[in-house]
Design a protein around this motif. Structure first.
Motif, PDB file in Angstrom:
ATOM      1  N   LEU A  57      -6.035  -2.556   3.279  1.00 56.21           N
ATOM      2  CA  LEU A  57      -4.873  -2.806   3.342  1.00 56.21           C
ATOM      3  C   LEU A  57      -4.549  -4.160   4.010  1.00 56.21           C
ATOM      4  O   LEU A  57      -5.402  -4.394   5.035  1.00 56.21           O
ATOM      5  CB  LEU A  57      -3.921  -1.442   4.051  1.00 56.21           C
ATOM      6  N   VAL A  86       1.597   3.629   5.045  1.00 54.68           N
ATOM      7  CA  VAL A  86       1.184   2.900   4.110  1.00 54.68           C
ATOM      8  C   VAL A  86       2.332   2.483   3.102  1.00 54.68           C
ATOM      9  O   VAL A  86       2.802   3.168   2.588  1.00 54.68           O
ATOM     10  CB  VAL A  86      -0.103   3.325   3.357  1.00 54.68           C
ATOM     11  N   GLN A 129       1.083  -3.695   0.861  1.00 55.64           N
ATOM     12  CA  GLN A 129       0.078  -3.852   1.721  1.00 55.64           C
ATOM     13  C   GLN A 129      -1.288  -3.890   1.113  1.00 55.64           C
ATOM     14  O   GLN A 129      -2.475  -4.276   1.990  1.00 55.64           O
ATOM     15  CB  GLN A 129       0.080  -2.871   3.149  1.00 55.64           C
ATOM     16  N   PHE A 130      -1.508  -3.574  -0.164  1.00 56.91           N
ATOM     17  CA  PHE A 130      -2.584  -3.273  -0.864  1.00 56.91           C
ATOM     18  C   PHE A 130      -3.168  -4.684  -0.926  1.00 56.91           C
ATOM     19  O   PHE A 130      -2.329  -5.743  -1.253  1.00 56.91           O
ATOM     20  CB  PHE A 130      -2.648  -2.704  -2.096  1.00 56.91           C
TER      21      PHE A 130
END
Length: 558
Positions: A466, A482, A486-487
């Motif tokens: 991330l 998460v 953000q990946f």
């Protein structure tokens, strides 16, 4: 007319041996080379048993053909030098021994001439002499010698010769004038496309960056091109020739238009299939069923289960537990569903993967130093999963593009037998690329992964690191929430993924074994939600557990 030469017979024209008989697709035909007459039933219904020629007889036939001279005049708009380049011999009439009546195309196996395809000059009649099984693509040796960036494949021999002539002529006076052109053809038209190209598939992929299919511009040619693209060469380009075939393009003087069709306008075919509602009613009325369960019941409830032909992406912070989820999923799918999984684990050795998957099946943390265990039990479990877990060797990793090409080749080789492919992780797979290159690469991998999953009917699972959260937000290593954005390569993964999960764990928590699986995206059902999980240190397992929220808070220091 085509086929294998059988024998020479007398003919009604008075010739004692001018009638040559042929056998092809279970039928005998004949042609008298003295009076130039086609004979559809040379045996009058009294066909002989098929005569199997000896190896010596076959070799003598080929040797006799090789004694003939090369084609020494322009035929079908192809000049003598081009016929000679492909080694085409000129056969003389058996009536007078001096009148040209056939051209003979050499055909090779593993580089050795083993047969000739013989064609009459003025009639569409052909036959074979020699051994015509398991042949190389026509012109294969010359194409390999040329190399270059692009291989062109036509349907017929004259098409290959004509296409090379067109491209060489169009290169005259340019920077490419001294470069050769790699052109080959199928051996028996569109019907032999898959068989002929399969024989050289590995060498084609290694030797040329591009492949252009220049098959005949008709129904069978278009169908064969689509089949080759779908089954063998997914990245090939398909040219739409300005005439029926390449030789017709040369004879009609369509040199520039042919060059443009091959080099500038060749493209992947656009889908043209349309469906009616009526044709889909029965399928639409079928009951929608659950997919197969996950190791965690809460995740199964959120997602309605696992389904093949889908891309699942899972993101987590560094050291939070992505690989742990991969091991759990592979072990669960083996034991509960009998699935076969290809595990591409880029941050652990193959032996570590074996220990981790077996540990989940035996409730034993084989991967943890100091763990006491029975080696015979581990060995027995490893033998049990041998046929169900395939492990990528990370020592073979190269630059991102080369590694992904090798992975795709492995999937194409084993894809029909695989139920799930895991890639852990996307960040490592794209290592060494700058930001723009990385995003482009991840987009390519995501799209092609989905295409492969659809084609070979497997579930694709990608794990990702991330990006750093926004300023002021809690870090992922401290249990920060998460987000899809953000990946690594988030835009591409958000676009192509059917489902996206975040795996959250606070490494500074009162109980750092507490964790959360968060469903971020569900394309089909639009659901989101969380499932609490817990790492059991004594067994090495990640299980579902409804722990108290205060256990996830940072532990006090001092």
């Amino acid at each position: 007319m085509a086929g294998q030469c059988i024998e020479k017979l007398p003919h009604s024209c008075g010739s004692s041996d001018g009638l040559q008989t042929y056998f092809d697709n279970g039928k005998y035909t004949g042609y008298c080379h003295v009076c130039a007459t086609y004979v559809p039933d040379p045996y009058g219904g009294n066909e002989p048993e098929i005569v199997v020629k000896t190896e010596a007889e076959i070799e003598q036939e080929v040797a006799d053909a090789r004694k003939c001279g090369f084609v020494n005049f322009t035929h079908r708009a192809i000049p003598p030098a081009d016929w000679k380049y492909f080694g085409v011999r000129l056969g003389m009439s058996e009536r007078d021994g001096v009148t040209p009546d056939t051209v003979m195309h050499p055909r090779t196996r593993d580089g050795k001439v083993v047969s000739f395809k013989v064609k009459l000059l003025n009639k569409k009649i052909m036959w074979s002499i020699g051994d015509s099984h398991n042949l190389d693509l026509y012109g294969w040796l010359g194409a390999k010698a040329v190399g270059g960036l692009t291989l062109y494949i036509t349907e017929g021999e004259e098409d290959a010769i004509a296409l090379r002539r067109i491209l060489m002529e169009m290169n005259r006076g340019t920077a490419y004038a001294e470069q050769g052109v790699a052109v080959v053809s199928l051996n028996n038209g569109s019907d032999s496309a898959i068989e002929d190209i399969s024989r050289h598939l590995d060498e084609i992929n290694k030797t040329w960056k591009y492949v252009v299919l220049a098959f005949d511009n008709d129904g069978p040619g278009k169908k064969a091109a689509k089949s080759v693209k779908a089954r063998l060469l997914p990245n090939c380009l398909i040219a739409s020739l300005p005439a029926k075939d390449a030789n017709a393009c040369l004879r009609n003087g369509l040199m520039r238009a042919t060059r443009d069709a091959l080099i500038y306008n060749a493209a992947k075919p656009l889908p043209t299939s349309l469906l009616t509602v009526n044709s889909l009613i029965d399928e639409a009325c079928e009951e929608v069923v659950f997919g197969l369960d996950y190791p965690w019941p809460g995740v199964t409830d959120l997602t309605y289960g696992q389904r093949k032909k889908e891309l699942i992406t899972i993101g987590a912070g560094v050291g939070v537990g992505k690989s742990l989820m991969a091991h759990e999923l592979a072990a669960h799918n083996f034991r509960n569903h009998g699935w076969k999984t290809l595990m591409i684990m880029m941050e652990e050795s193959p032996a570590e993967t074996v220990r981790n998957v077996c540990g989940k099946l035996d409730d034993t943390p084989y991967h943890v130093p100091g763990t006491q265990f029975d080696k015979d039990v581990l060995r027995a479990t490893a033998n049990e999963i041998d046929a169900y877990i395939i492990i990528w060797n990370p020592d073979e990793n190269s630059d991102p593009e080369t590694t992904w090409a090798a992975i795709k080749q492995a999937i194409r080789t084993h894809g029909n037998d695989i139920d799930c492919v895991m890639l852990d992780n996307m960040t490592t797979a794209s290592e060494g690329l700058d930001t723009s290159e990385k995003n482009e690469f991840i987009g390519l991998v995501a799209k092609e992964f989905v295409d492969l999953a659809m084609k070979f009917d497997f579930e694709a699972v990608v794990f990702s690191h991330l990006n750093t959260p926004a300023k002021g937000a809690k870090s992922h290593e401290e249990g920060g929430r998460v987000l899809e954005s953000q990946f690594t390569g988030s835009r591409a993964l958000m676009r192509y993924s059917h489902m996206m999960f975040g795996f959250e764990r606070n490494k500074q928590a009162q109980d750092p074994n507490c964790s959360i699986i968060r469903l971020l995206k569900s394309r089909k059902y639009g659901k989101s939600g969380t499932c609490k999980t817990y790492y059991e240190a004594s067994t090495g397992r990640l299980t579902q557990r409804n722990w108290q929220d205060e256990l996830y808070e940072n532990r006090k220091v001092g």
